[in-house]
Each structure stands twice: as structure tokens, then as C-alpha cells.
Write a protein that holds these residues in place. Structure first.
Motif, PDB file in Angstrom:
ATOM      1  N   ASP A  55      61.115  36.920  89.577  1.00 36.30           N
ATOM      2  CA  ASP A  55      62.226  36.505  90.443  1.00 36.30           C
ATOM      3  C   ASP A  55      61.837  36.545  91.918  1.00 36.30           C
ATOM      4  O   ASP A  55      62.171  35.650  92.694  1.00 36.30           O
ATOM      5  N   HIS A  56      61.156  37.622  92.290  1.00 35.03           N
ATOM      6  CA  HIS A  56      60.736  37.786  93.687  1.00 35.03           C
ATOM      7  C   HIS A  56      59.799  36.648  94.111  1.00 35.03           C
ATOM      8  O   HIS A  56      59.967  36.048  95.177  1.00 35.03           O
ATOM      9  N   ILE A  57      58.841  36.347  93.259  1.00 43.65           N
ATOM     10  CA  ILE A  57      57.869  35.283  93.568  1.00 43.65           C
ATOM     11  C   ILE A  57      58.570  33.927  93.688  1.00 43.65           C
ATOM     12  O   ILE A  57      58.330  33.175  94.640  1.00 43.65           O
ATOM     13  N   VAL A  58      59.433  33.638  92.738  1.00 45.89           N
ATOM     14  CA  VAL A  58      60.142  32.357  92.734  1.00 45.89           C
ATOM     15  C   VAL A  58      60.979  32.206  94.002  1.00 45.89           C
ATOM     16  O   VAL A  58      60.961  31.169  94.665  1.00 45.89           O
ATOM     17  N   ARG A  59      61.672  33.278  94.373  1.00 43.10           N
ATOM     18  CA  ARG A  59      62.517  33.217  95.565  1.00 43.10           C
ATOM     19  C   ARG A  59      61.670  33.140  96.830  1.00 43.10           C
ATOM     20  O   ARG A  59      61.896  32.308  97.700  1.00 43.10           O
ATOM     21  N   LEU A  60      60.671  34.014  96.932  1.00 48.79           N
ATOM     22  CA  LEU A  60      59.851  34.098  98.135  1.00 48.79           C
ATOM     23  C   LEU A  60      59.158  32.771  98.456  1.00 48.79           C
ATOM     24  O   LEU A  60      59.105  32.363  99.618  1.00 48.79           O
ATOM     25  N   PHE A  61      58.657  32.107  97.426  1.00 50.84           N
ATOM     26  CA  PHE A  61      57.925  30.862  97.676  1.00 50.84           C
ATOM     27  C   PHE A  61      58.781  29.609  97.469  1.00 50.84           C
ATOM     28  O   PHE A  61      58.266  28.496  97.498  1.00 50.84           O
ATOM     29  N   GLY A  62      60.060  29.819  97.261  1.00 50.95           N
ATOM     30  CA  GLY A  62      60.970  28.682  97.126  1.00 50.95           C
ATOM     31  C   GLY A  62      60.671  27.793  95.934  1.00 50.95           C
ATOM     32  O   GLY A  62      60.878  26.580  95.984  1.00 50.95           O
ATOM     33  N   LEU A  63      60.203  28.401  94.852  1.00 49.66           N
ATOM     34  CA  LEU A  63      59.799  27.598  93.692  1.00 49.66           C
ATOM     35  C   LEU A  63      60.990  27.025  92.930  1.00 49.66           C
ATOM     36  O   LEU A  63      60.818  26.180  92.061  1.00 49.66           O
ATOM     37  N   ASP A  64      62.168  27.495  93.260  1.00 50.38           N
ATOM     38  CA  ASP A  64      63.376  26.966  92.609  1.00 50.38           C
ATOM     39  C   ASP A  64      64.051  25.863  93.446  1.00 50.38           C
ATOM     40  O   ASP A  64      65.105  25.359  93.087  1.00 50.38           O
ATOM     41  N   GLU A  65      63.427  25.515  94.563  1.00 51.45           N
ATOM     42  CA  GLU A  65      63.995  24.466  95.413  1.00 51.45           C
ATOM     43  C   GLU A  65      63.753  23.079  94.803  1.00 51.45           C
ATOM     44  O   GLU A  65      62.817  22.896  94.033  1.00 51.45           O
ATOM     45  N   LYS A  66      64.583  22.135  95.211  1.00 50.20           N
ATOM     46  CA  LYS A  66      64.390  20.750  94.748  1.00 50.20           C
ATOM     47  C   LYS A  66      63.376  20.070  95.673  1.00 50.20           C
ATOM     48  O   LYS A  66      63.712  19.181  96.472  1.00 50.20           O
ATOM     49  N   TYR A  67      62.156  20.513  95.519  1.00 54.10           N
ATOM     50  CA  TYR A  67      61.091  20.136  96.443  1.00 54.10           C
ATOM     51  C   TYR A  67      60.728  18.656  96.328  1.00 54.10           C
ATOM     52  O   TYR A  67      60.595  17.957  97.338  1.00 54.10           O
ATOM     53  N   GLU A  68      60.575  18.211  95.069  1.00 55.24           N
ATOM     54  CA  GLU A  68      60.227  16.799  94.837  1.00 55.24           C
ATOM     55  C   GLU A  68      61.222  15.855  95.516  1.00 55.24           C
ATOM     56  O   GLU A  68      60.829  14.895  96.177  1.00 55.24           O
ATOM     57  N   LYS A  69      62.478  16.191  95.353  1.00 54.64           N
ATOM     58  CA  LYS A  69      63.547  15.374  95.913  1.00 54.64           C
ATOM     59  C   LYS A  69      63.450  15.335  97.441  1.00 54.64           C
ATOM     60  O   LYS A  69      63.528  14.264  98.049  1.00 54.64           O
ATOM     61  N   SER A  70      63.224  16.497  98.036  1.00 52.29           N
ATOM     62  CA  SER A  70      63.104  16.558  99.494  1.00 52.29           C
ATOM     63  C   SER A  70      61.923  15.725  99.983  1.00 52.29           C
ATOM     64  O   SER A  70      62.030  14.996 100.970  1.00 52.29           O
ATOM     65  N   LEU A  71      60.790  15.854  99.276  1.00 50.60           N
ATOM     66  CA  LEU A  71      59.606  15.101  99.694  1.00 50.60           C
ATOM     67  C   LEU A  71      59.845  13.597  99.585  1.00 50.60           C
ATOM     68  O   LEU A  71      59.397  12.823 100.435  1.00 50.60           O
ATOM     69  N   LYS A  72      60.533  13.224  98.539  1.00 47.70           N
ATOM     70  CA  LYS A  72      60.816  11.810  98.327  1.00 47.70           C
ATOM     71  C   LYS A  72      61.645  11.270  99.487  1.00 47.70           C
ATOM     72  O   LYS A  72      61.377  10.193 100.022  1.00 47.70           O
ATOM     73  N   GLU A  73      62.643  12.058  99.872  1.00 48.53           N
ATOM     74  CA  GLU A  73      63.495  11.634 100.982  1.00 48.53           C
ATOM     75  C   GLU A  73      62.700  11.567 102.287  1.00 48.53           C
ATOM     76  O   GLU A  73      62.772  10.590 103.031  1.00 48.53           O
ATOM     77  N   LEU A  74      61.919  12.603 102.546  1.00 48.95           N
ATOM     78  CA  LEU A  74      61.126  12.625 103.784  1.00 48.95           C
ATOM     79  C   LEU A  74      60.065  11.533 103.793  1.00 48.95           C
ATOM     80  O   LEU A  74      59.730  10.987 104.838  1.00 48.95           O
ATOM     81  N   GLY A  75      59.547  11.235 102.611  1.00 49.86           N
ATOM     82  CA  GLY A  75      58.456  10.270 102.483  1.00 49.86           C
ATOM     83  C   GLY A  75      58.844   8.852 102.850  1.00 49.86           C
ATOM     84  O   GLY A  75      57.983   8.014 103.141  1.00 49.86           O
ATOM     85  N   ARG A  76      60.145   8.586 102.845  1.00 51.69           N
ATOM     86  CA  ARG A  76      60.612   7.267 103.283  1.00 51.69           C
ATOM     87  C   ARG A  76      60.311   7.045 104.755  1.00 51.69           C
ATOM     88  O   ARG A  76      60.268   5.934 105.239  1.00 51.69           O
ATOM     89  N   ASP A  77      60.135   8.166 105.440  1.00 51.09           N
ATOM     90  CA  ASP A  77      59.784   8.109 106.853  1.00 51.09           C
ATOM     91  C   ASP A  77      58.278   7.879 106.939  1.00 51.09           C
ATOM     92  O   ASP A  77      57.479   8.747 106.625  1.00 51.09           O
ATOM     93  N   LYS A  78      57.895   6.699 107.358  1.00 54.80           N
ATOM     94  CA  LYS A  78      56.473   6.341 107.339  1.00 54.80           C
ATOM     95  C   LYS A  78      55.621   7.287 108.183  1.00 54.80           C
ATOM     96  O   LYS A  78      54.470   7.556 107.884  1.00 54.80           O
ATOM     97  N   THR A  79      56.254   7.789 109.236  1.00 53.04           N
ATOM     98  CA  THR A  79      55.520   8.699 110.117  1.00 53.04           C
ATOM     99  C   THR A  79      55.154   9.996 109.387  1.00 53.04           C
ATOM    100  O   THR A  79      54.174  10.646 109.711  1.00 53.04           O
ATOM    101  N   LEU A  80      55.965  10.369 108.399  1.00 56.19           N
ATOM    102  CA  LEU A  80      55.723  11.623 107.686  1.00 56.19           C
ATOM    103  C   LEU A  80      54.930  11.452 106.400  1.00 56.19           C
ATOM    104  O   LEU A  80      54.282  12.386 105.935  1.00 56.19           O
ATOM    105  N   ALA A  81      54.977  10.255 105.838  1.00 57.45           N
ATOM    106  CA  ALA A  81      54.394  10.028 104.514  1.00 57.45           C
ATOM    107  C   ALA A  81      52.934  10.496 104.428  1.00 57.45           C
ATOM    108  O   ALA A  81      52.526  11.130 103.462  1.00 57.45           O
ATOM    109  N   ARG A  82      52.193  10.225 105.498  1.00 58.37           N
ATOM    110  CA  ARG A  82      50.773  10.576 105.503  1.00 58.37           C
ATOM    111  C   ARG A  82      50.551  12.092 105.431  1.00 58.37           C
ATOM    112  O   ARG A  82      49.777  12.589 104.614  1.00 58.37           O
TER     113      ARG A  82
END
Length: 269
Positions: A55-82
Motif C-alpha cells: 500500500d505504501h509503495i503504491v501510494r508513494l509512487f502514485g501507481l494507482d493514478e490514471k497515468y495513461e489517461k493523463s499522458l494521453k491528454e497531455l500528449g495532444r499538446d505537441k510541445t509536450l509529446a516529445r
DNA sequence: AGACAGGGGTAGG
DNA sequence: CCTACCCCTGTC
């Protein structure tokens, strides 16, 4: 203990300036947080650790976050995609708020190497010894346990000692925990009542420990990088923060981490 | 070797 | 807006 973690890069995450109390020993990172000392290493998608709970590891490193979704949203920004492609797996940690608060008060006009030294000295002067394998270190003092200003000054903190001392007298774990339940704006406002905490430091605490993912700390690196990417040489820190939060919303903090990481790497070959 | 500048900002003028 | 601030470290 072993767990699987997709889209996670331990090295990039730990060494991206959001966490300061670790010692690297081969592939293992020995990490200190409050009363805990654990070790962790990564091989592909496998995370191996001991000394703490899953539990500590998962929380500390944010492994339960919707990371893929966030990256997908940010990735639409061409400046950030790279940079996202380049550092995929870099996460926002969710650290202990008290230790995070002290770390970033210590960070003022400083650098990572010295922050690490300061944090180690504070723990050594006030904490209890911890040992795992042959690696030793100390627990971090609780709020209220830093009342001896002279002892703090001996931790090479310089003018920051008085800020940390003041925070020690104001803050409790309970109060900090409550800030994670309040809005980002309210949490930040509360934090900024504490000496040695203004915009940038408050945003770091909000982002790295309170779960306020829209926080966008603007330091000199971010300032320079944002001025370059968005071609606005005169933008001031506040303008940059508002621009970023407007553009990336709840993902602003994650965007910041990528931009910061890239800016640092470009300048430390 | 010893001096010197500068570094994840903040508070006070 | 401008400056001092403590102290470690890298550089000359």
C-alpha cells in the motif's frame, strides 16, 4: 515482495527532484520516509521492495493514478509529446506532507545536493537510527520535535532554519492531512501563512504530497523552459502558472514534472 | 590554496 | 521592483 507496474520508471521518478532522502546501492534505492526505511528496485515492469507495505509503495509512487489517461491528454499538446515519449514512466510522488514541507522550505536558494544534506542532517540530529542490510540512516522528526533552533542551525540550514522552526511550531500532521481534503486554492492559502512558504514552495507541497495535481510550481528552470517553449520572454511566474493550469488543468503538475526534468537534463549533460 | 559567485525563493524595504 | 539572506560547492 514483488509487484507489477506498467508505465513506471523508478529511476526517473526518484531522481527528478521531488524526493531527497534516498541512497543508491547498486540497483537498489534505500528510501527514508518518516519512520520507514525500505529498499526498492526495478527490472522492466517488475518492482521489488522490502521494508514496507505494498500500500505504501503504491501510494508513494502514485501507481494507482490514471497515468495513461493523463499522458494521453497531455500528449495532444505537441510541445509536450516529445518529452512525454522521452521520459514516459516519470510519476508524481505522493509523499508525507510534513517531510515534503520541510524539504521545500530547505530548497529555497539551494540545490538538490544541499537539500539532501540538510534533510539527512535534520534526521541525524533529531531522529532514531534505522538499519536495513548494511545501510543506515535516521527517522525524520515529527512536527513539534524541531523546537531547538540552535540544533536546527547546526544542520547547515542557514537562514532557512528560522522558517523550519516556525513551521514546526504551527503545523501538525492532522492539519496537513486536512489540507489534502480542501481545495487546491484553500490548501495553498493555508500553507502560505507559514513563514518561508510562498507560491513556489506551496505549489511543491500541494503537488508532491497533498494530491493537488493542478499545482504548477514555477522555479527558475520552469520559468526559462516555459518562456522558451511558448515564446514569451517576459512572462512572470504567476502568468506562467495560470497559463499552464488553464492549458492542462488537473494534469498541470504532471506537465510541470516533464518540463522540469527535460530542462534539467538539457543543462546537465 | 583561497577567494568568489551562485544556487529549486521569500520577506521586507 | 530591489535586495539581503546562510551555507555548501564548483570554479577560477
Amino acid at each position: 515482495m514483488k509487484i507489477k507496474a506498467q508505465n513506471f520508471n523508478l529511476k526517473e521518478t526518484l531522481e527528478s527532484g521531488q524526493f531527497f532522502r534516498y541512497k543508491k546501492e547498486g540497483a537498489w534505492y534505500y528510501c527514508f520516509e518518516r519512520d520507514t526505511l525500505f529498499k526498492i528496485r526495478q527490472s522492466g515492469t517488475c518492482i521489488e521492495f522490502s521494508g514496507t507495505t505494498k500500500d505504501h509503495i503504491v501510494r508513494l509512487f502514485g501507481l494507482d493514478e490514471k497515468y495513461e489517461k493523463s499522458l494521453k491528454e497531455l500528449g495532444r499538446d505537441k510541445t509536450l509529446a516529445r518529452v512525454i515519449r522521452k521520459y514516459k514512466g516519470l510519476r508524481i510522488m505522493r509523499r508525507d506532507p510534513w517531510e515534503t514541507l520541510i524539504s521545500f522550505q530547505a530548497s529555497i536558494m539551494s540545490n538538490i545536493k544541499k537539500i539532501k544534506l540538510n534533510m539527512e542532517l535534520i534526521a541525524k540530529a533529531h531522529g532514531k537510527k534505522l538499519l536495513l542490510d548494511n545501510i543506515s540512516g535516521h527517522t525524520f522528526p515529527k512536527p513539534g520535535e524541531l523546537k531547538d533552533i540552535e540544533k536546527l542551525k547546526a544542520c547547515s540550514l542557514g537562514f532557512r532554519a528560522k522558517y523550519i522552526h516556525a513551521a514546526n511550531n504551527i503545523v501538525t500532521d492532522k492539519k496537513l492531512k486536512e489540507l489534502s481534503k480542501k481545495s487546491y486554492g484553500q490548501a495553498k492559502e493555508e500553507l502560505m501563512k507559514i513563514p518561508g512558504i510562498a507560491d513556489k514552495v506551496a505549489d511543491c507541497i500541494c503537488l508532491f504530497s497533498l494530491g493537488h495535481t493542478q499545482a504548477f510550481p514555477v522555479d527558475v528552470w520552469i520559468e526559462r523552459a516555459m518562456q522558451k517553449y511558448f515564446k514569451n520572454k517576459k512572462a512572470k511566474p504567476k502568468d506562467i502558472r495560470l497559463f499552464a493550469q488553464n492549458r492542462w488543468g488537473k494534469n498541470a503538475g504532471l506537465a510541470q514534472q516533464f518540463i522540469y526534468h527535460e530542462a534539467r537534463n538539457e543543462n546537465n549533460p
